[in-house]
Design a protein around this motif. Structure first.
Motif, mmCIF file in Angstrom:
data_model
loop_
_atom_site.group_PDB
_atom_site.id
_atom_site.type_symbol
_atom_site.label_atom_id
_atom_site.label_comp_id
_atom_site.label_asym_id
_atom_site.label_seq_id
_atom_site.Cartn_x
_atom_site.Cartn_y
_atom_site.Cartn_z
ATOM 1 N N VAL A 267 39.650 33.696 50.388
ATOM 2 C CA VAL A 267 39.155 32.493 49.737
ATOM 3 C C VAL A 267 38.157 32.807 48.626
ATOM 4 O O VAL A 267 38.234 32.243 47.534
ATOM 5 N N THR B 214 30.904 39.066 41.012
ATOM 6 C CA THR B 214 31.245 39.456 39.641
ATOM 7 C C THR B 214 32.587 40.179 39.487
ATOM 8 O O THR B 214 33.363 39.846 38.581
ATOM 9 N N LEU C 213 35.402 38.812 36.837
ATOM 10 C CA LEU C 213 35.811 39.604 35.670
ATOM 11 C C LEU C 213 37.327 39.795 35.658
ATOM 12 O O LEU C 213 37.974 39.614 34.621
ATOM 13 N N GLU D 299 38.331 23.060 30.505
ATOM 14 C CA GLU D 299 38.988 22.580 31.728
ATOM 15 C C GLU D 299 39.921 23.657 32.300
ATOM 16 O O GLU D 299 39.956 23.896 33.505
ATOM 17 N N ARG E 58 37.850 26.393 33.935
ATOM 18 C CA ARG E 58 37.343 25.995 35.252
ATOM 19 C C ARG E 58 38.466 26.019 36.298
ATOM 20 O O ARG E 58 38.278 26.471 37.415
ATOM 21 N N GLU E 59 39.630 25.553 35.903
ATOM 22 C CA GLU E 59 40.740 25.536 36.843
ATOM 23 C C GLU E 59 41.163 26.964 37.216
ATOM 24 O O GLU E 59 41.358 27.286 38.378
ATOM 25 N N LEU F 233 39.455 29.672 37.143
ATOM 26 C CA LEU F 233 38.443 30.409 37.903
ATOM 27 C C LEU F 233 38.129 29.756 39.249
ATOM 28 O O LEU F 233 37.255 30.209 39.969
ATOM 29 N N SER F 234 38.861 28.707 39.586
ATOM 30 C CA SER F 234 38.526 27.997 40.823
ATOM 31 C C SER F 234 38.959 28.775 42.057
ATOM 32 O O SER F 234 38.673 28.366 43.175
ATOM 33 N N LEU G 101 34.706 32.168 44.208
ATOM 34 C CA LEU G 101 33.478 31.465 44.588
ATOM 35 C C LEU G 101 32.257 32.220 44.069
ATOM 36 O O LEU G 101 32.188 33.442 44.133
ATOM 37 N N ARG H 178 27.993 31.617 44.573
ATOM 38 C CA ARG H 178 27.024 30.791 45.287
ATOM 39 C C ARG H 178 25.719 30.656 44.515
ATOM 40 O O ARG H 178 24.869 29.853 44.884
ATOM 41 N N GLY I 233 26.173 27.977 39.972
ATOM 42 C CA GLY I 233 26.704 26.668 39.598
ATOM 43 C C GLY I 233 27.788 26.765 38.533
ATOM 44 O O GLY I 233 28.193 25.753 37.970
ATOM 45 N N TYR I 234 28.248 27.973 38.254
ATOM 46 C CA TYR I 234 29.433 28.272 37.428
ATOM 47 C C TYR I 234 29.274 28.057 35.925
ATOM 48 O O TYR I 234 30.036 28.597 35.144
ATOM 49 N N GLN I 235 28.314 27.245 35.507
ATOM 50 C CA GLN I 235 28.236 26.907 34.086
ATOM 51 C C GLN I 235 28.068 28.165 33.228
ATOM 52 O O GLN I 235 28.704 28.304 32.177
ATOM 53 N N VAL J 41 31.370 29.993 32.985
ATOM 54 C CA VAL J 41 32.263 29.340 32.014
ATOM 55 C C VAL J 41 31.796 29.667 30.597
ATOM 56 O O VAL J 41 32.599 30.007 29.717
ATOM 57 N N ARG K 33 20.353 25.336 38.061
ATOM 58 C CA ARG K 33 21.762 24.931 38.209
ATOM 59 C C ARG K 33 22.336 25.424 39.536
ATOM 60 O O ARG K 33 23.097 24.711 40.191
ATOM 61 N N GLY K 34 21.973 26.631 39.923
ATOM 62 C CA GLY K 34 22.469 27.144 41.196
ATOM 63 C C GLY K 34 21.994 26.298 42.365
ATOM 64 O O GLY K 34 22.741 26.047 43.315
ATOM 65 N N ALA L 1 23.922 23.068 42.423
ATOM 66 C CA ALA L 1 25.289 23.291 42.919
ATOM 67 C C ALA L 1 25.301 23.310 44.445
ATOM 68 O O ALA L 1 26.220 22.770 45.079
ATOM 69 N N THR M 216 33.793 24.932 43.997
ATOM 70 C CA THR M 216 34.237 25.883 42.972
ATOM 71 C C THR M 216 33.855 25.358 41.588
ATOM 72 O O THR M 216 33.215 24.308 41.461
ATOM 73 N N ALA M 217 34.300 26.072 40.563
ATOM 74 C CA ALA M 217 34.041 25.663 39.175
ATOM 75 C C ALA M 217 34.666 24.302 38.862
ATOM 76 O O ALA M 217 34.293 23.655 37.888
ATOM 77 N N MET M 218 35.618 23.879 39.695
ATOM 78 C CA MET M 218 36.238 22.568 39.474
ATOM 79 C C MET M 218 35.330 21.431 39.954
ATOM 80 O O MET M 218 35.438 20.308 39.477
ATOM 81 N N ILE N 241 31.775 21.658 40.442
ATOM 82 C CA ILE N 241 30.402 21.640 39.910
ATOM 83 C C ILE N 241 30.463 21.333 38.413
ATOM 84 O O ILE N 241 31.115 22.036 37.653
#
Lengths: 162, 852
Positions: A48, A108, A112, A128, A131-132, A134-135, A138, A140, A143-145, A148, B748-749, B752, B783-785, B787
């Motif tokens: 996962v 990481t 990558l 979009e 984000r899709e 890389l979904s 995970l 933690r 917050g992914y921003q 991206v 941001r973390g 999330a 996931t990135a979707m 957040i």
């Protein structure tokens, strides 16, 4: 059960390896333990979190969900295989550095490898799409921003290379 | 006005400097705990209870021992005989602290409770061996919830406790009864938060290497607090009787005089804190369990006599969020096993184990009454709270400590005239509760949710109610009603005003009607809070008198004979970018480039003792603060030496980009290497430090508050219950920012994780206390979707105090659950009373589907 091993030949980061492995061991363990390529991480070992993602014949795959012997004859790329021999970062690494994409960086290697596969297939993805794609990984901490942002920076860097 | 002296001519502090950590981590050159040579160590695996509550009737490990590749199998009886029980920490009058060993011998108290340890030549063989261990359990009724724990006939989780309520404390500030009598309305609500879990991407792990000559333990660990792990291993591995330890200590003159000196220094530095300690905590614990005192004596005497303490080293750590601060039973078991066997052992937790017992949090409930006037003036807050601590308390911080933070924090940045908190801590048959990013955060969730409930009942705007009651700089009382001094220069009100101005009310009306036309509902929610990061000087005494014992931050700067500048921190970073930010701070002070500074961390042989390590948002204010102070002191000593060498006044010395020179004459400069060489020659040395400065730092800046307001917009699809977050804004003020890229990432973390808690993550135990969420297919990490982009507005109050950066690591998660659940309430027009809102629950609240 220790005695039973199977010969395995694979190419990792451009180097050929012929080793004997227990058939029950997964690819990530063999990369980390037998080849000392510890840059590939194990976060969940049930497919996962995506931290163990490597490229197998160019395609991203979960090294924790694949038996090592299934990699027979494959060409594998791990995080250690991305930078140039002189240490120059791959554009995706350089972009993630610029974007301050990661914090603890345990996730990481997976991000990558997923990003490299994404940008090869789609050199100018929308936010979009990033984000899709890389979904399956995970993180933690961030917050992914920032990740991206890193992919978008990589698009710019790689675009200017062309 | 600026809070920093930037002498480098480069001014790293305040800049978005790229992370130096990434130079290694991005190319796969990290050094995480599991990255060592697997053939150099033996591998461990724990057998864990499948039952939530059971007696262990018998255990047969003979088949496991016979398996090829198995080196040793420890039952609980064997290992516990060679280790001490976990002693109580932070004892409080009336709180029962259960004593427990590293493995469970006669009774298991949660699913995943470890009962045996296998050491083998590989992890796979160790796991094979687990399957060969035969344990005969006699299952007992289990306590699966707070409600079940409180039933009169509930099974007891801890036999020596009076019941399952381990602590029950009430604190009152102001006249609560009078405030309720005088107020126009009393509004009540009951709010519940389910269990969450920290879930860093790297699980826990420990590698204990044993020196074959002297048995010294060298420990690699994922710990957030290396010094505490060192202490705990030393303490719990003592297997000498008390009297023998005392004898050894008395006979050892060197130890005695070293201890005498250390004790004298400690007492001198902590006199007021020591006199403030409340002895009733220990007395009540001893009354509840008489074995507490002999245990503490044995540990105390053993520590005095111990000739050698373990070395603990933390390398790269893959996140923690609080879960890697406590010392776990597994770590003690591995340390003991390695010590007994004289062989090196590695244990790397797997994800299922981490979900079972790697650290859980925040299962709490609140019955709340608010006294309020018709115009929205908040008069009093009266809260009856319960914490579900699981079976074994985290070590050293028991979950009951959360209540002490609540008692101080709960009124928040608002002008409540009176406040009362009753807080009970109950034991259940679940995994252990640890601090999780803002461990007290539910006080903000509860209060901010309740403010919206009040606003709805009085038909007022929630933003207006906050604006009316928030403590404003111009009328700010000197202190919170609960004790800590307030600071008018950095107020939550400022963030609230700014955030409210960012909500376009006309546009919101438009957005809501557009959403409705699509079969969606849109709402906006606000949350406002302040956090002590690290807090004013009297914050800790408000929590518990004397509780700031050992909470200072030591640091050291050093110029080595070869000119290298080394900074030693007791922090144990695990993603917070300390190496980058500390280099920024030190480089500015020294007037050199960041590459010229080396940061030393994580090694207990090289860094100063600290109880906490990295946690509590201390890395910026205290950790970076002591870097700055010590760097400046060494820099000033260097300037003195250089002034001598250049035959100039020290006040005329400037250091720019590593060039030490008389102001205006940069061409005739020298370097740190030159100064170091001179000092080394004077001292007749060729290596080691030539200048050192060590400081015990308790700086708290100007009040030490960090403040923020969050605003969340949520959009709920009434067909599927799917939530999107079209906009999320954090307006925060953490004082002068060292590195905005790092601060943005922390904020941001945290948000999330708050989004995860509200919409995706619930650690679900069934009524028999069996954990249902044991994989990432069940415990859903967003996931990135899921957040969204999170806008961060930094107000960045630049005080004239130095080192006035405030902590910012926890705030994101403190504010987010409140803002999000308030937004859902606004969207659906109902008052949400639970923190976790998965799609089915949203559809129930919307009246689309019936309740279960």
């Amino acid at each position: 059960m220790n005695d039973l091993t199977i010969p395995l030949t694979m190419q990792v980061n451009g180097t050929d390896h012929s080793i004997d492995v227990e058939p029950r061991r997964h690819l990530a363990d063999v990369l980390r333990e037998d080849l000392a390529l510890t840059g590939t991480h194990l976060g969940c070992e049930h497919g996962v979190c995506g931290a163990c993602t490597v490229l197998i014949d160019g395609e991203p795959a979960r090294a924790c969900l694949m038996l090592a012997v299934q990699a027979e004859g494959s060409e594998i790329v791990t995080i250690e295989g991305l930078a140039d021999a002189d240490g120059t970062m791959h554009p995706v690494q350089a972009a993630m550095h610029q974007a301050m994409s990661f914090q603890c960086a345990f996730c990481t290697p997976g991000f990558l490898m997923s990003t490299i596969a994404l940008l090869r297939d789609n050199p100018s993805p929308t936010t979009e799409e990033i984000r899709e794609e890389l979904s399956g990984n995970l993180c933690r901490c961030t917050g992914y921003q920032s990740i991206v942002d890193g992919v978008e920076t990589a698009v710019e860097l790689m675009g200017s290379d062309r | 006005m600026t809070a920093t002296r930037q002498t480098s001519g480069l001014g790293f502090v305040g800049q978005r400097v790229m992370r130096v950590e990434d130079e290694r981590l991005l190319i796969g050159d990290g050094h995480f705990v599991a990255d060592g040579d697997p053939t150099a160590v033996l591998h461990a695996a724990f057998l864990r209870s499948p039952f939530a509550h059971a007696d262990v009737v018998s255990i047969d490990v003979s088949a496991a021992r016979a398996l090829d590749g198995v080196v040793r199998v420890f039952t609980a009886a064997e290992l516990n005989a060679r280790t001490n029980l976990f002693p109580p920490f932070l004892m409080t009058n009336g709180l029962y602290a259960p004593l427990f060993g590293c493995l469970s011998e006669r009774r298991v108290r949660h699913v995943g409770d470890p009962v045996a340890l296998v050491v083998a030549t590989s992890r796979a063989i160790a796991e094979d061996a687990l399957e060969l261990i035969d344990v005969d359990y006699e299952e007992l009724d289990a306590v699966g919830s707070i409600k079940a724990a409180l039933l009169g006939n509930a099974p007891k989780v801890w036999e020596r406790a009076k019941g399952n309520v381990l602590g029950d404390f009430t604190d009152e500030f102001g006249d609560v009864a009078a405030a309720f009598d005088a107020a126009d309305h009393t509004i009540e609500a009951t709010l519940t938060c389910p269990r969450q879990t920290n879930q860093p991407m790297e699980t826990r792990g420990i590698v204990v290497t044993v020196d074959p000559d002297d048995g010294h333990l060298d420990v690699r660990s994922t710990t957030q607090a290396p010094h505490f792990l060192k202490w705990a291993l030393a303490a719990l591995l003592i297997d000498k009787p008390t009297l023998r330890s005392v004898g050894d200590f008395v006979r050892n003159k060197e130890r005695r005089s070293a201890f005498g000196a250390a004790a004298k220094e400690f007492v001198a530095a902590n006199r007021h804190r020591l006199t403030e300690q409340d002895p009733r905590g220990l007395l009540s614990q001893v009354r509840a369990d008489r074995s507490t005192l002999p245990l503490m004596n044995r540990i105390g005497a053993g520590l005095l006599a111990a000739a050698d303490y373990p070395t603990v080293r933390a390398g790269d750590i893959g996140g923690g969020f609080g879960s890697k601060g406590p010392v776990s039973r597994e770590e003690i078991a591995i340390g003991a096993a390695a010590s007994i066997m004289g062989q090196s052992i590695q244990w790397i937790e797997d994800r299922v184990e981490n979900l079972l017992d790697g650290g859980q949090a925040r299962e709490e409930q609140f019955r709340v009454r608010v006294a309020v006037d018709s115009d929205g003036t908040l008069r009093a807050l009266d809260v009856d709270a319960i914490i579900d601590q699981g079976a074994y308390p985290g070590f050293p911080i028991p979950p009951s400590v959360t209540a002490k933070f609540w008692k101080v924090y709960m009124p928040g940045p608002y002008d409540f005239g009176a406040f009362r908190l009753r807080a009970r801590t109950v034991a259940t048959n679940k995994g252990k509760v640890v601090p999780y990013r803002g461990p007290w955060a539910n006080e903000t969730w509860m209060r901010e949710r309740v403010i919206d409930i009040v606003a709805a009942e009085l038909e007022l705007d929630p933003g207006d109610v906050r604006a009316k009651n928030v403590l404003r700089p111009e009328s700010m009382p000197p202190a919170m009603i609960t004790g800590p001094t307030l600071d008018e220069t950095m107020s939550a009100a400022k963030t609230l005003d700014h955030a409210l101005a960012m909500i376009d009310r006309d546009e919101l009306v438009q957005q809501k009607s557009t959403a409705e036309a699509r079969g969606h509902r849109l709402g906006v929610g606000i949350a406002c809070y302040h956090e002590a990061a690290p807090g004013p000087a009297n914050f800790w005494s408000s929590i518990e008198p004397g509780s700031d014992l050992l909470l200072y931050e030591d640091g050291r700067a050093e110029l080595a004979a070869d000119g290298t500048i080394r900074m030693y921190t007791s922090q144990s970073p695990h993603g917070q970018s300390h190496q980058t930010t500390y280099k920024q701070v030190a480089a500015d002070e020294f007037g050199v480039s960041m590459d010229d500074v080396e940061i030393v961390w994580g090694n207990t042989d090289r860094t100063q003792f600290t109880l906490l390590g990295t946690g509590g948002s201390r890395g910026g204010p205290l950790g970076a603060g002591v870097m700055r102070v010590t760097a400046r002191n060494v820099r000033d000593k260097v300037a003195e030496v250089a002034a001598d060498m250049l035959e100039a006044n020290v006040s005329d010395i400037e250091i720019v980009a590593g060039n030490i020179h008389v102001a205006g004459v940069p061409a005739k400069g020298m370097t740190y290497r030159d100064v170091a060489a001179k000092l080394a020659a004077d001292d007749g040395i060729t290596s080691g430090p030539v200048l050192t400065d060590q400081v015990r730092y308790e700086g708290v800046g100007n009040g030490g508050w960090s403040v923020a307001t969050h605003v969340a917009w949520v959009d709920i699809d009434l067909e599927t219950g799917e939530v999107t977050i079209p906009r999320y804004v954090v307006v925060e003020d953490c004082g002068p920012i060292i590195n905005p890229g790092v601060v943005d990432g922390q904020v941001r973390g945290g948000v999330a994780q708050g989004i995860g808690a509200v919409f995706y993550e619930k650690h679900h135990y069934d009524e028999h206390a069996t954990l249902m969420t044991t994989t990432y297919m069940d415990y859903l990490i967003p996931t990135a979707m899921e957040i969204p982009e999170i806008e961060v507005v930094h107000l960045e109050t630049l005080t004239d105090g130095e080192n006035d950066a405030r902590g910012v690591g926890e705030g994101g998660m403190i504010g987010a659950p409140a803002a999000l659940t308030n937004a859902v309430s606004d969207a659906l027009g109902v008052q949400v009373t639970e923190q976790h809102l998965p799609p089915y629950r949203l559809l129930e609240l919307a009246g689309i589907i019936g309740p279960d």
